[in-house]
Design an enzyme around this catalytic site. Structure first.
Site, PDB file in Angstrom:
ATOM      1  N   ASP A   1     153.598 -15.124  45.026  1.00  0.00           N
ATOM      2  CA  ASP A   1     152.662 -15.966  45.762  1.00  0.00           C
ATOM      3  C   ASP A   1     151.342 -15.213  45.919  1.00  0.00           C
ATOM      4  O   ASP A   1     150.467 -15.280  45.062  1.00  0.00           O
ATOM      5  CB  ASP A   1     153.281 -16.356  47.101  1.00  0.00           C
ATOM      6  CG  ASP A   1     152.501 -17.430  47.842  1.00  0.00           C
ATOM      7  OD1 ASP A   1     151.259 -17.478  47.710  1.00  0.00           O
ATOM      8  OD2 ASP A   1     153.117 -18.209  48.574  1.00  0.00           O
TER       9      ASP A   1
ATOM     10  N   ASP B   1     162.062 -11.929  40.471  1.00  0.00           N
ATOM     11  CA  ASP B   1     161.903 -12.702  41.697  1.00  0.00           C
ATOM     12  C   ASP B   1     161.713 -14.159  41.312  1.00  0.00           C
ATOM     13  O   ASP B   1     161.381 -14.467  40.160  1.00  0.00           O
ATOM     14  CB  ASP B   1     160.719 -12.187  42.525  1.00  0.00           C
ATOM     15  CG  ASP B   1     160.867 -12.469  44.020  1.00  0.00           C
ATOM     16  OD1 ASP B   1     161.792 -13.218  44.406  1.00  0.00           O
ATOM     17  OD2 ASP B   1     160.060 -11.946  44.793  1.00  0.00           O
ATOM     18  N   ASP B   2     161.918 -15.047  42.271  1.00  0.00           N
ATOM     19  CA  ASP B   2     161.738 -16.470  41.990  1.00  0.00           C
ATOM     20  C   ASP B   2     160.270 -16.831  41.857  1.00  0.00           C
ATOM     21  O   ASP B   2     159.891 -17.650  41.030  1.00  0.00           O
ATOM     22  CB  ASP B   2     162.418 -17.339  43.051  1.00  0.00           C
ATOM     23  CG  ASP B   2     161.955 -17.056  44.478  1.00  0.00           C
ATOM     24  OD1 ASP B   2     161.210 -16.086  44.710  1.00  0.00           O
ATOM     25  OD2 ASP B   2     162.356 -17.816  45.386  1.00  0.00           O
TER      26      ASP B   2
END
Length: 167
Positions: A100, A96-97
């Site tokens: 969070d 994933d980028d």
């Protein structure tokens, strides 16, 4: 909700950071398939797959934002295929980028608990959910990825005061 800090990432920066992630993952090795968490994981998954020579790339489609900035509940829009689920999960690399809060990562990790989870960027709340990442940013920072922005003129921070005209 406006973030306190922003971190704009250019295409060059993102490519460099995704390749740095690939270098770290190459040292671990043993991956036969990649799962890209869409949409943010598509670009880094492609870069990492190229660098590691992995040809099997799957997507898991997860929505966690009701719009571009407000978090909603986690919804799996497209689950993993049986072809990925039947592989030894230790050979699967999830990309994933960003991690969070870790909510999306947890939903995907629950599907493949022994897979290796890697992100380009990580925030403190999500760190326990990932195995490998490149850059940590503070929780109150909003990352502006290159696919979310466009080129535009930026006014100078300080413009000189206009001069008085003579005659």
């Amino acid at each position: 909700m406006q973030p306190e800090k922003s971190f704009p990432v250019s295409w060059d920066m993102f490519h460099r950071d995704a390749r740095a992630l690939a270098w770290r993952l190459a040292a671990i090795g043993g991956f036969s398939a990649i799962v890209a968490v869409t949409r943010g994981g598509l670009v880094p998954a492609g870069i990492v797959a190229r660098e590691l020579g992995v040809r099997v790339i799957e997507t898991v489609c997860v929505a966690s934002y009701t719009d571009e900035t407000e978090r909603g509940r986690i919804e799996v829009l497209k689950p993993l295929t049986e072809a990925i689920l039947s592989r030894p999960s230790a050979e699967v690399l999830i990309i994933d980028d960003l991690v969070d809060t870790g909510a999306t990562a947890k939903a995907v990790r629950d599907m493949l608990p022994k897979a290796h989870f890697a992100t380009v960027y990580a925030k403190p709340q999500g760190l326990p959910m990932v195995d490998t990442f490149v850059t940590e940013v503070s929780q109150d920072t909003w990352i502006y990825f290159p696919w979310d922005t466009g080129l535009s003129f930026q006014a100078p921070i300080h413009a000189p005061a206009p001069r008085a005209r003579r005659g």
